[in-house]
Design an enzyme around this catalytic site. Sequence first.
Site: not given
Ligand code: GLO
Length: 530
Positions: A97, A185, A236, A309-310
């Site tokens: 990541d 990210d 992302e 994971h979100d």
């Molecule tokens: C999604 C990410 C998330 C983090 C964010 C801050 O938006 O995968 O898990 O909290 O990006 O880094």
Amino acid sequence: MKEWWKNAVVYQIYPRSFKDSNGDGIGDLQGIIQKLDYLEELGIDVIWLSPVYDSPNDDNGYDVRHYHKIMKEFGTMDDFDELLENVHKKGMRLIMDLVVNHTSDEHDWFRSRPDMYIWRDKPNNWRSFFGGSAWQYDEARGQYYLHLFSKKQPDLNWEKEGVRQAIYAMMRWWLDKGIDGFRMDVINMLSKDQRFPDGPAGDGTAYFINGPKIHHYLKEMNDEVLCHYDIVTVGETPQTGPEEGLRYTSPESRELNMIFTFEHMGVDQELGNKWQPRTYSLVELRKILEKWQSAFQEKGWNSLYWNNHDQPRSVSRFGDDHVYRVESAKMLATCLFFMRGTPFIYQGEELGMTNIQYEGIEKYKDIETLNHYHEQRKQGRSHEKIMQEIYRRGRDNARTPMQWTSGPNAGFTTGVPWIDINSNYRSINTESRHHPQSIFAYYQALISLRKKLPVLIAGDFMLFHKEDEEVFAYERKTETEHLIVYCNFSTNTRSFEQPDGEVLIGNYSKPARGKRLTLRPYEALVFYRQ
Ligand code: GLO
């Protein structure tokens, strides 16, 4: 092979919840090493590791304190090197990541080189994704710094050449170690409109999502770093449509290989508010997926996912996590795996792991969830109402420990797990994976089919029964191969004209008999002919 990632299946590990080797209740790198045989057995090609960098864990590692150190709970750099070596020995690859929109406020840069961050005399109306204003006042400096996420995640100022070069150097350092790419990210938020206007929607997204210089930065990153290595990159990119998506992923853009779109993840929520449920039909979900499939037919490449994971667990969200858990988990996998793109599996998805419902808010660990709860309580909403929202959408749904066994703590740890384990681990765990009808065995079969059939990479994508409210049907076609996929997203039994071809795979032990094609609840069937 050139573009090897088109043939690959990726498995995402959230290290904190994967496997604990030392009994401190937190997953770690040695834990992952212990489970590489398991991943090899599943058949995946690439591991994506959520952040393992040194971090105070305000956002579970998405707040990086030191880019060249490993989080102490996870192990050491020696452990990392051992992991990478072992992954490569098994013929798999490892991607990291890359969190470079922001660092932790405990990163040395924030103290010793504050000009690498974004400061203003007055805040505008931009809001943090984790609640409240995106600006935090700093007494000593007498100015506000920008944090699109938590206060402890100040945004880097990508306008500065020095920031960009420091990040590129860090990326080269990891790539020179031999890692095989990055998942980036919130990469489409790097460029902020330098006028910092108030946002019309009251949040500012219009001025930093796919901002003015984002393509310039990514091309520069590609020139300076990415193009010199045989790697894969996936960005992302929340709130991004296919047109913009193509700009990120077309080979001639020289930016990224793939992106994660969120359009399909937004189908069950009100626009811009993940906590507010919205009823949707299969027709809508399918339209979104079709739009991305056709936009990337000629150029660019899709990532395919239901989970990360979100997100809440897909079987609880799009399937049925009670009566038809096994069937619907396999159906969702079928629907995803035969589309055009690279499939991503999130840990536990291959077991059909489900959402969690803790009674008390104190059991929850995710900063976004906790902030939401407290903000809403302050506004006078009831505990029960807010908990319903958290049950549906909270990120901890995906973060409960991996369910390895039916024994103590699901075999995740010998200590006290950092977050409670889902009590259904006694029946949902990896012990049953050798059973021919297991979800795991089904994933194995899907993964091996992806390697065998060229149509999955090269074939066009076309929908049929476009208006059907319950069944998602599509075909994939090249001059020599033809694949037809039927997925029943409902508990109704449906019947259709029998398609030509052999049954390639299905999620019931035998297809129903009869002249017509019958689809039982959540049944998936794939036909193939040459
Ligand atoms: C999604 C990410 C998330 C983090 C964010 C801050 O938006 O995968 O898990 O909290 O990006 O880094």
